[in-house]
Design a protein around this motif. Structure first.
Motif, PDB file in Angstrom:
ATOM      1  N   ILE A 145       0.883  -1.170   0.000  1.00  0.00           N
ATOM      2  CA  ILE A 145       0.000   0.000   0.000  1.00  0.00           C
ATOM      3  C   ILE A 145       0.916   1.214   0.000  1.00  0.00           C
ATOM      4  O   ILE A 145       1.801   1.322   0.859  1.00  0.00           O
ATOM      5  CB  ILE A 145      -0.881   0.045   1.284  1.00  0.00           C
ATOM      6  N   ILE A 146       0.706   2.092  -0.948  1.00  0.00           N
ATOM      7  CA  ILE A 146       1.512   3.313  -0.981  1.00  0.00           C
ATOM      8  C   ILE A 146       0.707   4.426  -0.320  1.00  0.00           C
ATOM      9  O   ILE A 146      -0.477   4.619  -0.617  1.00  0.00           O
ATOM     10  CB  ILE A 146       1.879   3.686  -2.436  1.00  0.00           C
ATOM     11  N   CYS A 147       1.364   5.161   0.592  1.00  0.00           N
ATOM     12  CA  CYS A 147       0.628   6.209   1.309  1.00  0.00           C
ATOM     13  C   CYS A 147       1.496   7.451   1.495  1.00  0.00           C
ATOM     14  O   CYS A 147       2.711   7.407   1.277  1.00  0.00           O
ATOM     15  CB  CYS A 147       0.172   5.691   2.675  1.00  0.00           C
ATOM     16  N   GLU A 148       0.838   8.525   1.892  1.00  0.00           N
ATOM     17  CA  GLU A 148       1.586   9.728   2.234  1.00  0.00           C
ATOM     18  C   GLU A 148       2.393   9.467   3.498  1.00  0.00           C
ATOM     19  O   GLU A 148       1.989   8.672   4.340  1.00  0.00           O
ATOM     20  CB  GLU A 148       0.593  10.881   2.505  1.00  0.00           C
ATOM     21  N   SER A 149       3.497  10.158   3.630  1.00  0.00           N
ATOM     22  CA  SER A 149       4.322  10.030   4.827  1.00  0.00           C
ATOM     23  C   SER A 149       4.351  11.378   5.526  1.00  0.00           C
ATOM     24  O   SER A 149       4.959  12.312   4.997  1.00  0.00           O
ATOM     25  CB  SER A 149       5.743   9.625   4.432  1.00  0.00           C
ATOM     26  N   PRO A 150       3.643  11.535   6.637  1.00  0.00           N
ATOM     27  CA  PRO A 150       2.884  10.568   7.426  1.00  0.00           C
ATOM     28  C   PRO A 150       1.450  10.403   6.903  1.00  0.00           C
ATOM     29  O   PRO A 150       1.030  11.131   6.013  1.00  0.00           O
ATOM     30  CB  PRO A 150       2.853  11.246   8.802  1.00  0.00           C
ATOM     31  N   THR A 151       0.715   9.466   7.531  1.00  0.00           N
ATOM     32  CA  THR A 151      -0.683   9.271   7.157  1.00  0.00           C
ATOM     33  C   THR A 151      -1.546   8.918   8.381  1.00  0.00           C
ATOM     34  O   THR A 151      -1.035   8.795   9.498  1.00  0.00           O
ATOM     35  CB  THR A 151      -0.809   8.203   6.049  1.00  0.00           C
TER      36      THR A 151
END
Ligand SMILES: Cc1ncc(COP(=O)(O)O)c(C=O)c1O
Length: 312
Positions: free
Chosen positions: A37-43
């Motif tokens: 799963i690709i996500c914003e850092s942070p999320t």
């Protein structure tokens, strides 16, 4: 949905028990153990915890003040061919308060098409914009039915009713329905009827405008307190809506310490560490401005500033 630029009909919508359930069902439906799963850092912390229960692997993409950086996203998509979806909170993100700029929304969809992945767009805060121009959701640019759009009444009406929804391609909705039936059969019909009645009898836009005015003022007060009570070199987000300000402290300052000392004096903030699925970042804090009256915000940030100076 049409007001924000998503053309849809009943077959594309499933009402859920809050958007948290929509996140959970997305995990159940799409994630096989080991998927990326690709996500914003942070999320959002509770999305991390939910997707973890399905044994997802997280890949974080750096953000700047205009949201997820698209060059970084493309790099991560190339490096991780087993990516199932991109999880994004484009508007007034939790925890940073940042908003994904328009061109990046279009680009995200292009990249999803190119690398054959889905996008889970989690948008609980979009309606609470108190400055700047409204932006269409990522789903508005969806050309191949790849964007699963999730929203909720929690932040614009009340969180206690537990009412959210998923808007997605019909083939996905059918699958979501099957999974939802195993989770809770259906969303509380009494809460749905109450909300429908509310929408019939009252003007929800008027209510949202009222809370926006309150949050705008509180956000302004909190930002000016950060300016006044913390050192100038501190970096923090300047949200145009939503509930949160993200503070990046100098690298050697522990947010945990500020949290613990603040709490001793009844001032709560959230240390940033758990919002990073992989990275050990210790020097960030999430502040919430929506909940407290102006005077309390001033008192609270002043106290946190004093704690900051005692450890530096
Ligand atoms: C980004 C995000 N998504 C989802 C939720 C869950 O909201 P709810 O389940 O109340 O709709 C929250 C709540 O804070 C959130 O910040």
């Amino acid at each position: 949905m049409s007001r924000i630029g998503i053309n849809t009909n009943m077959k594309n919508v499933l009402v859920t028990s809050g958007s948290q359930q929509a996140i959970d069902l997305s995990g159940r439906l799409f994630i096989n153990g080991g998927d990326t799963i690709i996500c914003e850092s942070p999320t959002y912390l509770a999305a991390i915890n939910t997707f973890k229960t399905y044994n997802a692997k997280f890949v974080e993409v750096d953000m700047d003040d205009e949201g997820m950086i698209m060059e970084e996203l493309e790099k991560k998509l190339i490096e991780n061919p087993n990516t199932k979806f991109i999880y994004t909170i484009p508007d007034f993100q939790n925890p940073t308060g940042r908003t994904l700029k328009l061109e990046r929304r279009k680009r995200m969809v292009e990249l999803a098409n190119q690398y054959n992945v889905l996008i889970v767009e989690d948008n609980p805060y979009g309606a609470i914009r108190f400055s700047g121009n409204e932006l269409p959701p990522v789903k508005h640019f969806d050309t191949e039915g790849r964007v699963i759009y999730i929203s909720t009444f929690s932040k614009m009406l009340t969180p206690g009713l537990r009412l959210g929804w998923i808007c997605a391609d019909e083939v996905f909705i059918e699958k979501y329905v099957a999974f939802k039936q195993t989770a809770d059969l259906h969303t509380d019909s009494f809460a749905q009827r109450m909300t429908a009645k509310y929408l019939e009898l009252y003007d929800i836009e008027e209510h949202i405008n009222k809370i926006k005015a309150v949050y705008k003022e509180r956000c302004k007060v909190m930002l000016s307190c950060l300016e006044e009570f913390f050192p100038k070199r501190l970096s923090y987000s300047k949200p145009e809506g939503g509930l949160f300000i993200w503070v990046e402290l100098p690298e050697d300052v522990s947010a945990e310490h500020i949290f613990t000392e603040g709490l001793k004096n009844n001032v709560a903030c959230v240390p940033g560490t758990p919002f990073f699925p992989n990275r050990a970042t210790k020097n960030a804090l999430r502040l919430n401005y929506s909940n407290m009256a102006k005077e309390k915000i001033i008192e609270g940030i002043k106290l946190l500033g004093e704690v900051y100076y005692t450890v530096n």
